[in-house]
Write an enzyme that holds these catalytic residues in place. Structure first.
Site, short mmCIF file in Angstrom:
data_model
loop_
_atom_site.label_atom_id
_atom_site.label_comp_id
_atom_site.label_asym_id
_atom_site.label_seq_id
_atom_site.Cartn_x
_atom_site.Cartn_y
_atom_site.Cartn_z
N PRO A 2 3.09 1.87 0.53
CA PRO A 2 4.53 2.14 0.51
C PRO A 2 5.09 2.29 1.91
O PRO A 2 4.57 3.05 2.72
CB PRO A 2 4.63 3.45 -0.28
CG PRO A 2 3.39 3.49 -1.12
CD PRO A 2 2.33 2.84 -0.27
N GLU A 3 6.15 1.54 2.22
CA GLU A 3 6.79 1.60 3.52
C GLU A 3 8.15 2.29 3.38
O GLU A 3 8.46 2.83 2.33
CB GLU A 3 6.94 0.18 4.08
CG GLU A 3 5.62 -0.56 4.24
CD GLU A 3 4.76 0.00 5.38
OE1 GLU A 3 5.26 0.85 6.15
OE2 GLU A 3 3.60 -0.41 5.49
#
Length: 271
Positions: A2-3
């Site tokens: 997840p960014e």
């Protein structure tokens, strides 16, 4: 992993629902990347004030201190009143009067860390070296250009490092560099002011679009309501090695940079 867009989408999916809730209990499962740093009863009876984001960290402010939550490589949060019983990969639960916040993390690279305040040494150790937020006014084009002039490494690596600007992860770095027409291997210091300005604008555009599309779901990302993201379906170059460039038709190429796959068009992106 997840960014920034995925973390922001996660925040938006539960922040307003948990704000104002009273904390009933905090429970930890198997050890995560870092220890919680306080007794699990420390926040009982306190109120959730708001949920913020700094880079890839969610900051849950309460009247009794701050929880810093990182999703790691494969983590995701769930929130609600009807969650099923915790499974073997559920390692954190915050029960509140508005529902239960749960971290599901099969690889356990995520973390939940307590700090008395954001200015505390524990929090600053995690947040203190992060660059500016790209979707705020603090991300200034001229300041960005001047900072790039001091970096002799490849521009893709500079973006991934997160010291100049946070949240431009692997997917979004490849996409922003394509939009800006910049080869990912060019040294950051070689970028002219106009090219740096195009990259600055591209970063904001790509990240904003990703948030609107719910982030990118490559394997198992979902927000707290179980909804997947769709940005990856519109990617111009990411994960399209060998396929024709959507602009010029030249096959998209790939290379390894810092153990990460980089995707680019040799025709549209100039060195």
């Amino acid at each position: 992993m997840p960014e920034l867009p995925e973390v922001e989408v996660t925040r938006l999916s539960f922040a307003s629902r948990i704000a104002g809730a009273t904390i009933l209990a905090l429970q930890m499962g198997k050890p995560l990347r870092w220890p919680l740093g306080c007794d699990t009863a420390r926040l009982n009876g306190h109120t959730v004030l708001e949920v913020r984001r700094r880079g890839k960290y969610l900051l849950l402010d309460t009247t009794g201190g701050l929880l810093l939550i990182h999703l790691g490589m494969s983590g995701s949060l769930g929130f609600g009143n009807g969650l099923p019983p915790p499974g073997k990969h559920d390692h954190f639960e915050l029960r509140t009067t508005a529902g239960t916040l749960r971290l599901h993390d099969p690889r356990r690279f995520g973390a939940v860390v307590y700090a008395p305040a954001e200015q505390d040494a524990i929090a600053q150790k995690l947040l203190g070296r992060l660059g500016v937020e790209p979707l705020t006014d603090a991300f200034d084009a001229m300041v960005f250009y001047r900072a790039l002039q001091t970096r002799q490494t490849a521009i893709k690596q500079v973006l991934l490092a997160g010291e100049l600007v946070v949240g431009v992860g692997n997917i979004y770095a490849s996409e922003a560099l394509f939009i800006a027409g910049i080869r990912p291997t060019v040294r950051a210091a070689r970028l002219s002011k106009p090219r740096a300005a195009r990259l600055h604008a591209a970063i904001r555009t790509v990240l904003s679009q990703a948030v609107k599309k719910g982030g990118s779901t490559l394997k198992d990302f979902s927000n707290t309501m179980g909804e997947s993201g769709y940005f990856q379906l519109e990617a111009m170059v990411y994960d399209r090695a060998g396929l024709p460039c959507k602009v010029c038709g030249t096959p998209v190429r790939t290379l390894r940079q810092g153990q990460r796959s980089t995707f680019f068009c040799v025709n549209c992106q100039k060195p």
